[in-house]
Write an enzyme that holds these catalytic residues in place. Structure first.
Site, PDB file in Angstrom:
ATOM      1  N   HIS A 151       0.839  -1.212   0.000  1.00 24.44           N
ATOM      2  CA  HIS A 151       0.000   0.000   0.000  1.00 24.44           C
ATOM      3  C   HIS A 151       0.873   1.262   0.000  1.00 24.44           C
ATOM      4  O   HIS A 151       0.610   2.219  -0.727  1.00 24.44           O
ATOM      5  CB  HIS A 151      -0.864   0.054   1.267  1.00 24.44           C
ATOM      6  CG  HIS A 151      -1.876  -1.040   1.412  1.00 24.44           C
ATOM      7  ND1 HIS A 151      -1.952  -1.833   2.531  1.00 24.44           N
ATOM      8  CD2 HIS A 151      -2.862  -1.473   0.588  1.00 24.44           C
ATOM      9  CE1 HIS A 151      -2.947  -2.690   2.409  1.00 24.44           C
ATOM     10  NE2 HIS A 151      -3.517  -2.504   1.223  1.00 24.44           N
TER      11      HIS A 151
ATOM     12  N   LYS B 185     -17.529  -6.733   6.916  1.00 20.74           N
ATOM     13  CA  LYS B 185     -16.234  -7.373   6.761  1.00 20.74           C
ATOM     14  C   LYS B 185     -15.557  -7.450   8.129  1.00 20.74           C
ATOM     15  O   LYS B 185     -15.340  -6.417   8.768  1.00 20.74           O
ATOM     16  CB  LYS B 185     -15.381  -6.498   5.816  1.00 20.74           C
ATOM     17  CG  LYS B 185     -14.487  -7.293   4.878  1.00 20.74           C
ATOM     18  CD  LYS B 185     -13.957  -6.349   3.819  1.00 20.74           C
ATOM     19  CE  LYS B 185     -12.709  -6.865   3.169  1.00 20.74           C
ATOM     20  NZ  LYS B 185     -12.222  -5.982   2.112  1.00 20.74           N
TER      21      LYS B 185
ATOM     22  N   ARG C  18      -2.409  -6.303  -8.087  1.00 14.01           N
ATOM     23  CA  ARG C  18      -1.298  -7.228  -7.837  1.00 14.01           C
ATOM     24  C   ARG C  18      -1.182  -8.295  -8.915  1.00 14.01           C
ATOM     25  O   ARG C  18      -0.112  -8.739  -9.245  1.00 14.01           O
ATOM     26  CB  ARG C  18      -1.468  -7.906  -6.482  1.00 14.01           C
ATOM     27  CG  ARG C  18      -1.047  -7.045  -5.339  1.00 14.01           C
ATOM     28  CD  ARG C  18      -1.714  -7.472  -4.079  1.00 14.01           C
ATOM     29  NE  ARG C  18      -3.135  -7.238  -4.150  1.00 14.01           N
ATOM     30  CZ  ARG C  18      -3.949  -7.290  -3.131  1.00 14.01           C
ATOM     31  NH1 ARG C  18      -3.508  -7.610  -1.955  1.00 14.01           N
ATOM     32  NH2 ARG C  18      -5.224  -7.032  -3.281  1.00 14.01           N
TER      33      ARG C  18
ATOM     34  N   SER D 278      -2.930  -7.876   2.849  1.00 20.93           N
ATOM     35  CA  SER D 278      -3.205  -7.778   4.287  1.00 20.93           C
ATOM     36  C   SER D 278      -3.610  -9.148   4.815  1.00 20.93           C
ATOM     37  O   SER D 278      -3.244  -9.533   5.923  1.00 20.93           O
ATOM     38  CB  SER D 278      -4.323  -6.768   4.539  1.00 20.93           C
ATOM     39  OG  SER D 278      -3.943  -5.506   4.058  1.00 20.93           O
TER      40      SER D 278
HETATM   41  P1  ADP Z   1      -9.516  -4.513  -0.168  1.00 22.10           P
HETATM   42  O1  ADP Z   1      -9.935  -4.539   1.257  1.00 22.10           O
HETATM   43  O2  ADP Z   1     -10.462  -3.869  -1.118  1.00 22.10           O
HETATM   44  O3  ADP Z   1      -8.956  -5.821  -0.660  1.00 22.10           O
HETATM   45  P2  ADP Z   1      -7.063  -3.382   0.674  1.00 22.10           P
HETATM   46  O4  ADP Z   1      -7.407  -2.534   1.803  1.00 22.10           O
HETATM   47  O5  ADP Z   1      -6.354  -4.664   0.989  1.00 22.10           O
HETATM   48  O6  ADP Z   1      -8.310  -3.549  -0.253  1.00 22.10           O
HETATM   49  O7  ADP Z   1      -6.149  -2.580  -0.336  1.00 22.10           O
HETATM   50  C1  ADP Z   1      -6.533  -1.370  -0.900  1.00 22.10           C
HETATM   51  C2  ADP Z   1      -5.968  -1.299  -2.290  1.00 22.10           C
HETATM   52  O8  ADP Z   1      -4.580  -1.563  -2.243  1.00 22.10           O
HETATM   53  C3  ADP Z   1      -6.560  -2.304  -3.270  1.00 22.10           C
HETATM   54  O9  ADP Z   1      -6.675  -1.673  -4.527  1.00 22.10           O
HETATM   55  C4  ADP Z   1      -5.533  -3.380  -3.344  1.00 22.10           C
HETATM   56  O10 ADP Z   1      -5.541  -4.041  -4.586  1.00 22.10           O
HETATM   57  C5  ADP Z   1      -4.266  -2.556  -3.189  1.00 22.10           C
HETATM   58  N1  ADP Z   1      -3.166  -3.363  -2.682  1.00 22.10           N
HETATM   59  C6  ADP Z   1      -3.158  -4.186  -1.624  1.00 22.10           C
HETATM   60  N2  ADP Z   1      -1.955  -4.784  -1.478  1.00 22.10           N
HETATM   61  C7  ADP Z   1      -1.171  -4.326  -2.483  1.00 22.10           C
HETATM   62  C8  ADP Z   1       0.178  -4.587  -2.918  1.00 22.10           C
HETATM   63  N3  ADP Z   1       0.938  -5.465  -2.275  1.00 22.10           N
HETATM   64  N4  ADP Z   1       0.636  -3.934  -4.015  1.00 22.10           N
HETATM   65  C9  ADP Z   1      -0.164  -3.066  -4.654  1.00 22.10           C
HETATM   66  N5  ADP Z   1      -1.441  -2.786  -4.323  1.00 22.10           N
HETATM   67  C10 ADP Z   1      -1.946  -3.406  -3.256  1.00 22.10           C
END
Ligand code: ADP
Length: 183
Positions: free
Chosen positions: A29, A53, A102, A140
């Site tokens: 992130h 969630k 990703r 995450s």
């Molecule tokens: P969600 O709860 O919608 O899955 P997250 O809170 O995990 O989203 O992540 C927010 C955004 O960050 C999403 O667009 C997700 O694809 C992106 N993201 C999460 N991990 C990574 C990563 N390792 N590299 C790039 N983008 C990421």
């Protein structure tokens, strides 16, 4: 015109909103935020409060972690929102929602969300940034799974998040010296 409208973050240049659960925030992130700051004047990290969630960290805990991590980056605003992203976006001057991709497996869900958001608010565009090669395997969810089982996630999430995960899972928190920090 932007100036005539009411809102907290108006008239401060180009703004992107980066919405997500950030449960917890990872270097994947953070990498997206840092790269977005090369394009936008401000990035609003918008932590979604989603009662449906189940999250490991409360919204307050996630806000505290993300605010601490970006405390020296004034062009990053950290906030939380409930309900529809488009309603939250309407309170800001942002026209872009930022998302990270990703793998192709992220694409279908993201494509549907972006299309739905566009249909709800025709002024909102979604900008996708490809993950860095160093973090394409970081999510995450996997961070939480690995940390719960006692695996090391150092280097994939900030040290503060490593400590918070250990506290959550009641694992021993290493002393600073033991994990090789500079004092
Ligand atoms: P969600 O709860 O919608 O899955 P997250 O809170 O995990 O989203 O992540 C927010 C955004 O960050 C999403 O667009 C997700 O694809 C992106 N993201 C999460 N991990 C990574 C990563 N390792 N590299 C790039 N983008 C990421």
């Amino acid at each position: 015109m932007a100036k005539e409208k009411k809102g907290e973050y108006r008239d401060v240049g180009k703004i992107a909103i980066y919405p997500g659960s950030f449960d917890p925030i990872t270097y994947g992130h953070i990498d997206i935020v840092e790269r977005a700051l090369e394009i936008f004047d401000k990035v609003i990290i918008a932590i979604a409060e989603n009662a449906e969630k189940r999250s490991l960290f409360s919204v307050e805990e996630r806000l505290q972690m993300v605010k601490t991590i970006f405390k020296d980056t004034p062009n990053v605003i950290v906030d939380s929102f409930k309900g529809l992203l488009v309603n939250y976006v309407a309170k800001t001057n942002a026209k872009v929602s930022l998302r990270g991709l990703r793998a192709t497996s992220d694409f279908e869900y993201e494509f549907h969300m972006a299309s739905m958001n566009r249909s709800l608010n025709t002024h909102l565009d979604t900008l996708f940034m490809m993950t860095s090669k160093d973090y394409f395997f970081v999510s995450s969810r996997t961070i939480k799974e690995v940390a719960r089982l006692g695996g090391g996630v150092e280097g994939l999430v900030p040290d503060l998040v490593v400590r918070r995960l250990k506290e959550k899972f009641k694992l021993p928190v290493a002393k600073k010296k033991q994990i090789g920090w500079d004092d």
